[in-house]
Design a protein around this motif. Structure first.
Motif, PDB file in Angstrom:
ATOM      1  N   VAL A  39       0.833  -1.201   0.000  1.00  0.00           N
ATOM      2  CA  VAL A  39       0.000   0.000   0.000  1.00  0.00           C
ATOM      3  C   VAL A  39       0.874   1.259   0.000  1.00  0.00           C
ATOM      4  CG1 VAL A  39      -1.657   1.333   1.384  1.00  0.00           C
ATOM      5  CG2 VAL A  39      -1.983  -1.133   1.081  1.00  0.00           C
ATOM      6  N   PHE A  40       2.008   1.207   0.683  1.00  0.00           N
ATOM      7  CA  PHE A  40       2.888   2.371   0.817  1.00  0.00           C
ATOM      8  C   PHE A  40       4.126   2.292  -0.082  1.00  0.00           C
ATOM      9  CE2 PHE A  40       0.404   2.483   4.684  1.00  0.00           C
ATOM     10  CZ  PHE A  40       0.088   3.830   4.767  1.00  0.00           C
ATOM     11  N   LEU A  41       4.117   1.386  -1.023  1.00  0.00           N
ATOM     12  CA  LEU A  41       5.271   1.219  -1.892  1.00  0.00           C
ATOM     13  C   LEU A  41       5.044   1.951  -3.206  1.00  0.00           C
ATOM     14  CD1 LEU A  41       7.935  -0.270  -1.587  1.00  0.00           C
ATOM     15  CD2 LEU A  41       6.886  -2.229  -2.702  1.00  0.00           C
ATOM     16  N   GLU A  42       5.982   2.810  -3.557  1.00  0.00           N
ATOM     17  CA  GLU A  42       5.945   3.524  -4.829  1.00  0.00           C
ATOM     18  C   GLU A  42       6.947   2.881  -5.783  1.00  0.00           C
ATOM     19  OE1 GLU A  42       4.142   5.706  -6.266  1.00  0.00           O
ATOM     20  OE2 GLU A  42       2.942   6.481  -4.618  1.00  0.00           O
ATOM     21  N   ARG A  43       7.006   3.435  -6.976  1.00  0.00           N
ATOM     22  CA  ARG A  43       7.986   2.938  -7.950  1.00  0.00           C
ATOM     23  C   ARG A  43       9.392   3.157  -7.415  1.00  0.00           C
ATOM     24  NH1 ARG A  43       4.868   6.310 -10.171  1.00  0.00           N
ATOM     25  NH2 ARG A  43       6.509   7.802 -10.719  1.00  0.00           N
ATOM     26  N   ARG A  44      10.288   2.311  -7.827  1.00  0.00           N
ATOM     27  CA  ARG A  44      11.690   2.388  -7.413  1.00  0.00           C
ATOM     28  C   ARG A  44      12.237   3.795  -7.664  1.00  0.00           C
ATOM     29  NH1 ARG A  44      16.418  -1.551  -9.666  1.00  0.00           N
ATOM     30  NH2 ARG A  44      18.109  -0.531  -8.563  1.00  0.00           N
ATOM     31  N   GLY A  45      12.864   4.356  -6.636  1.00  0.00           N
ATOM     32  CA  GLY A  45      13.466   5.673  -6.743  1.00  0.00           C
ATOM     33  C   GLY A  45      12.531   6.829  -6.438  1.00  0.00           C
ATOM     34  N   VAL A  46      11.228   6.565  -6.308  1.00  0.00           N
ATOM     35  CA  VAL A  46      10.265   7.624  -5.995  1.00  0.00           C
ATOM     36  C   VAL A  46      10.148   7.726  -4.484  1.00  0.00           C
ATOM     37  CG1 VAL A  46       7.872   8.388  -6.220  1.00  0.00           C
ATOM     38  CG2 VAL A  46       9.011   7.295  -8.153  1.00  0.00           C
ATOM     39  N   ARG A  47      10.468   8.889  -3.947  1.00  0.00           N
ATOM     40  CA  ARG A  47      10.475   9.088  -2.500  1.00  0.00           C
ATOM     41  C   ARG A  47       9.178   9.687  -1.965  1.00  0.00           C
ATOM     42  NH1 ARG A  47      14.227  13.056  -2.244  1.00  0.00           N
ATOM     43  NH2 ARG A  47      13.720  13.285  -0.053  1.00  0.00           N
ATOM     44  N   GLU A  48       8.267  10.117  -2.836  1.00  0.00           N
ATOM     45  CA  GLU A  48       7.022  10.733  -2.400  1.00  0.00           C
ATOM     46  C   GLU A  48       5.880   9.729  -2.481  1.00  0.00           C
ATOM     47  OE1 GLU A  48       8.850  12.055  -5.004  1.00  0.00           O
ATOM     48  OE2 GLU A  48       9.949  13.499  -3.786  1.00  0.00           O
ATOM     49  N   ILE A  49       5.131   9.636  -1.402  1.00  0.00           N
ATOM     50  CA  ILE A  49       3.992   8.725  -1.323  1.00  0.00           C
ATOM     51  C   ILE A  49       2.743   9.592  -1.161  1.00  0.00           C
ATOM     52  CG2 ILE A  49       2.913   6.858  -0.030  1.00  0.00           C
ATOM     53  CD1 ILE A  49       5.780   6.158   0.991  1.00  0.00           C
ATOM     54  N   SER A  50       1.871   9.525  -2.125  1.00  0.00           N
ATOM     55  CA  SER A  50       0.668  10.345  -2.182  1.00  0.00           C
ATOM     56  C   SER A  50      -0.334   9.954  -1.090  1.00  0.00           C
ATOM     57  CB  SER A  50       0.031  10.159  -3.563  1.00  0.00           C
ATOM     58  OG  SER A  50      -1.152  10.886  -3.672  1.00  0.00           O
ATOM     59  N   VAL A  51      -0.848  10.967  -0.374  1.00  0.00           N
ATOM     60  CA  VAL A  51      -1.864  10.737   0.645  1.00  0.00           C
ATOM     61  C   VAL A  51      -2.901  11.855   0.588  1.00  0.00           C
ATOM     62  CG1 VAL A  51      -0.421   9.411   2.244  1.00  0.00           C
ATOM     63  CG2 VAL A  51      -0.489  11.904   2.431  1.00  0.00           C
ATOM     64  N   ASP A  52      -4.028  11.626   1.250  1.00  0.00           N
ATOM     65  CA  ASP A  52      -5.076  12.629   1.387  1.00  0.00           C
ATOM     66  C   ASP A  52      -5.143  13.097   2.834  1.00  0.00           C
ATOM     67  OD1 ASP A  52      -6.162  12.549  -1.317  1.00  0.00           O
ATOM     68  OD2 ASP A  52      -6.821  10.526  -0.793  1.00  0.00           O
ATOM     69  N   GLN A 123      13.319   1.498   0.453  1.00  0.00           N
ATOM     70  CA  GLN A 123      11.933   1.922   0.257  1.00  0.00           C
ATOM     71  C   GLN A 123      10.966   0.903   0.855  1.00  0.00           C
ATOM     72  OE1 GLN A 123      12.334   2.630  -4.077  1.00  0.00           O
ATOM     73  NE2 GLN A 123      11.212   4.513  -3.638  1.00  0.00           N
ATOM     74  N   ARG A 124      11.269  -0.367   0.691  1.00  0.00           N
ATOM     75  CA  ARG A 124      10.407  -1.417   1.255  1.00  0.00           C
ATOM     76  C   ARG A 124      10.409  -1.367   2.786  1.00  0.00           C
ATOM     77  NH1 ARG A 124       8.473  -5.203  -2.171  1.00  0.00           N
ATOM     78  NH2 ARG A 124       8.283  -6.799  -0.585  1.00  0.00           N
ATOM     79  N   GLN A 125      11.542  -1.048   3.378  1.00  0.00           N
ATOM     80  CA  GLN A 125      11.617  -0.954   4.838  1.00  0.00           C
ATOM     81  C   GLN A 125      10.737   0.181   5.352  1.00  0.00           C
ATOM     82  OE1 GLN A 125      13.088  -3.413   6.661  1.00  0.00           O
ATOM     83  NE2 GLN A 125      13.203  -4.211   4.595  1.00  0.00           N
ATOM     84  N   TYR A 126      10.773   1.322   4.678  1.00  0.00           N
ATOM     85  CA  TYR A 126       9.905   2.443   5.079  1.00  0.00           C
ATOM     86  C   TYR A 126       8.437   2.084   4.860  1.00  0.00           C
ATOM     87  CZ  TYR A 126      13.668   5.675   6.078  1.00  0.00           C
ATOM     88  OH  TYR A 126      14.757   6.291   6.651  1.00  0.00           O
ATOM     89  N   ALA A 127       8.138   1.439   3.742  1.00  0.00           N
ATOM     90  CA  ALA A 127       6.755   1.028   3.469  1.00  0.00           C
ATOM     91  C   ALA A 127       6.253   0.078   4.555  1.00  0.00           C
ATOM     92  CB  ALA A 127       6.664   0.367   2.095  1.00  0.00           C
TER      93      ALA A 127
END
Length: 141
Positions: A39-52, A123-127
């Motif tokens: 749910v919190f994983l973006e494409r490789r290298g993308v550091r921004e995760i979209s939220v509302d 990125q996976r660890q943060y997700a």
């Protein structure tokens, strides 16, 4: 979408942030009490995760925005709900939250991973950390 001209740019620690869930599999897992890291994983290298910014967005408007996002995605996507965390929970993981409103979603923000989070493993660890703190909010009827 109409939002007050005074939508705050600053994000309070108590503000609730929702990551839209557009996968039936992810939604079913979340309904059973386990928000998946995907749910919190973006494409490789993308550091921004979209939220509302759910604290600010009226429920009906937030659903309309999420439905528009689903309609714009590839395949037959539907909006199922949000994985929700507070801004303080995001900060506890070492990430920042930045208001990033745009036309069509004045309640948009991004969870921003640290600059060092450039590889897929990190990125996976943060997700995983974000997902472990998130709670499920199903699509309001």
């Amino acid at each position: 979408m109409t939002a007050p001209d005074s939508t705050p740019v600053g994000i309070a620690e108590s503000e609730e942030l929702g990551r839209g869930v557009f996968s039936r599999r992810d939604a079913q897992a979340a309904e059973r009490g386990q928000v998946r890291l995907t749910v919190f994983l973006e494409r490789r290298g993308v550091r921004e995760i979209s939220v509302d910014r759910l604290t600010l967005a009226p429920s009906g408007e937030a659903v309309a925005i999420a439905d528009a996002v689903a309609a714009g995605r590839e395949g037959n996507r539907s909006f199922y709900g949000w994985a929700v965390l507070s801004a303080s929970e995001v900060a506890s993981v070492g990430c920042a939250v930045v208001a990033t409103p745009y036309q069509g979603n004045p309640y948009h923000a991004d969870i921003v991973l640290p600059e060092s989070a450039t590889d897929e493993w990190e990125q996976r660890q943060y997700a995983l950390e974000l997902a472990s703190r998130a709670r499920w909010l199903g699509r309001p009827e």
